[in-house]
Design a protein around this motif. Structure first.
Motif, PDB file in Angstrom:
ATOM      1  N   ALA A 137       0.825  -1.216   0.000  1.00  0.00           N
ATOM      2  CA  ALA A 137       0.000   0.000   0.000  1.00  0.00           C
ATOM      3  C   ALA A 137       0.861   1.268   0.000  1.00  0.00           C
ATOM      4  O   ALA A 137       0.439   2.314  -0.492  1.00  0.00           O
ATOM      5  N   GLN A 141       2.593   4.880  -6.766  1.00  0.00           N
ATOM      6  CA  GLN A 141       1.430   4.497  -7.601  1.00  0.00           C
ATOM      7  C   GLN A 141       1.788   4.343  -9.081  1.00  0.00           C
ATOM      8  O   GLN A 141       1.082   3.671  -9.820  1.00  0.00           O
ATOM      9  N   ARG A 159      -6.155  -7.416  -4.084  1.00  0.00           N
ATOM     10  CA  ARG A 159      -7.578  -7.184  -3.773  1.00  0.00           C
ATOM     11  C   ARG A 159      -7.727  -6.166  -2.635  1.00  0.00           C
ATOM     12  O   ARG A 159      -8.495  -5.219  -2.727  1.00  0.00           O
ATOM     13  N   THR A 161      -5.456  -3.953  -1.382  1.00  0.00           N
ATOM     14  CA  THR A 161      -4.856  -2.627  -1.601  1.00  0.00           C
ATOM     15  C   THR A 161      -5.461  -1.919  -2.818  1.00  0.00           C
ATOM     16  O   THR A 161      -5.276  -0.714  -2.980  1.00  0.00           O
ATOM     17  N   GLY A 162      -6.113  -2.706  -3.707  1.00  0.00           N
ATOM     18  CA  GLY A 162      -6.625  -2.110  -4.947  1.00  0.00           C
ATOM     19  C   GLY A 162      -5.507  -1.825  -5.942  1.00  0.00           C
ATOM     20  O   GLY A 162      -5.717  -1.124  -6.938  1.00  0.00           O
ATOM     21  N   ARG A 163      -4.310  -2.354  -5.685  1.00  0.00           N
ATOM     22  CA  ARG A 163      -3.181  -2.115  -6.591  1.00  0.00           C
ATOM     23  C   ARG A 163      -3.112  -3.206  -7.655  1.00  0.00           C
ATOM     24  O   ARG A 163      -3.439  -4.369  -7.383  1.00  0.00           O
ATOM     25  N   ARG A 164      -2.658  -2.810  -8.844  1.00  0.00           N
ATOM     26  CA  ARG A 164      -2.486  -3.789  -9.907  1.00  0.00           C
ATOM     27  C   ARG A 164      -1.092  -4.385  -9.753  1.00  0.00           C
ATOM     28  O   ARG A 164      -0.095  -3.665  -9.781  1.00  0.00           O
ATOM     29  N   SER A 205      -9.857 -15.962  -3.286  1.00  0.00           N
ATOM     30  CA  SER A 205     -11.026 -15.119  -3.016  1.00  0.00           C
ATOM     31  C   SER A 205     -12.298 -15.966  -2.914  1.00  0.00           C
ATOM     32  O   SER A 205     -13.307 -15.517  -2.385  1.00  0.00           O
TER      33      SER A 205
END
Ligand code: 13P
Ligand code: SF4
Length: 307
Positions: A137, A141, A159, A161-164, A205
């Protein structure tokens, strides 16, 4: 020698050598019982740095002893059986990381501690299952990120952190074998239990789809959660060695393994007798050449500093 005598001898030799025994929570119960500290990969790395002892007997697997040796070049780190490896660490070669770096010169490499020293030496930062979300995180970016080698942990981090993340397709054979169908069966038989799931598990998931309030935790996270939770019954998805630790640290609560044959044969190579022989004969010393250790240390220190 019987177990009781072996225990006494281990404790006597440990004092004589002024050594400490650090054990992972997947170790055999009798090995955990002679340890000065039992914990997860992160806790063990921290404890290896903190201890004033000059000799560390590492009751765990090779990458953990190597991590201790990298962080403490002035201490003697002993692994009682050099065959105590890790299928996950072995799934990734330094060449795999170099190939990605060549294609992404501005990329950031995040290496799970379950890697060989040569891979850590190529990484920008290391993570364990306890701090991977927090470390990722905080990364910039605008740069591509490679996460190695566990794809299930990597997908979990992406999932949350929403990071790719670019994921390497590695897995731990013990955790990858814990699938949705194992979980499903226990949901029906233990409807009131809380579910504790290690993020290396193959159900990924799918676990959260089946049980949205399941807790995805490192082994130490499971121990901490079980101690303070109101629930009396827990379903546990990880290597079964953790059950001894959970029963001890959260007495009176019930722990049900999702897959009772989820046993890591590498962890189980460390027996009480081998710990005794390790102390008696000061074997087997684990060391990493300084040229590799120096680079790996930077990535590990970047991790130890977080959280
Ligand atoms: P943690 O104990 O850090 O959660 O790691 C699990 C594991 O598979 C270690 O080999
Ligand atoms: Fe490696 Fe899996 Fe064993 Fe952990 S449980 S040491 S990741 S093979």
């Amino acid at each position: 020698m019987d177990k009781e005598l072996l225990t006494q001898e281990v404790l006597r030799l440990k004092a004589e050598r002024q050594a400490v025994i650090l054990a992972h929570s997947y170790q055999l119960p009798e090995v955990q019982e002679v340890a000065d500290f039992v914990g997860d990969s992160l806790g063990l790395a921290r404890e290896a740095e903190r201890t004033p002892a000059k000799v560390i007997v590492f009751a765990g697997v090779h990458f953990m002893a190597e991590t201790a040796a990298i962080l403490n070049p002035d201490k003697t780190v002993l692994l009682p059986d050099l065959e105590a490896g890790c299928s996950l660490a072995d799934s990734l070669r330094p060449e795999d990381v170099l190939a990605w770096k060549a294609a992404h010169p501005e990329g950031i490499v995040v290496a799970y501690v379950n890697t060989r020293a040569e891979v850590k030496a190529l990484a920008d930062v290391c993570v364990t299952s306890a701090n991977a979300v927090e470390v990722v995180a905080r990364l910039p970016q605008d740069r591509p990120i490679l996460f190695v080698p566990d794809m299930f942990l990597g997908a979990h981090v992406a999932r949350v952190t929403g990071r790719r993340l670019h994921l390497f397709p590695g897995e731990c054979h013990v955790h990858a074998g814990i699938r949705e169908e194992h979980l499903k069966a226990l949901l029906e038989t233990h409807p009131g239990a809380e579910f504790l799931i290690h993020p290396e598990c193959g159900c990924g998931s799918g676990c959260l789809y089946l049980k949205p309030d399941a807790k995805m935790l490192s082994t130490e996270g499971m121990v901490r959660y079980a101690r303070r939770a109101e629930a009396r019954e827990f379903v546990v998805a990880t290597e079964v060695g953790i059950l001894h630790r959970l029963a001890k640290e959260a007495p009176g609560k019930t722990f049900v393994p999702v897959k009772p044959d989820a046993v890591c044969e590498y962890m189980k190579r460390i027996t009480l007798e081998k710990v005794y022989l390790s102390l008696k004969e000061m074997r087997y010393a684990v060391g990493v050449p300084e040229e590799v250790a120096g680079r790996a240390r930077r990535a590990l220190e970047a991790m130890v500093a977080v959280g």
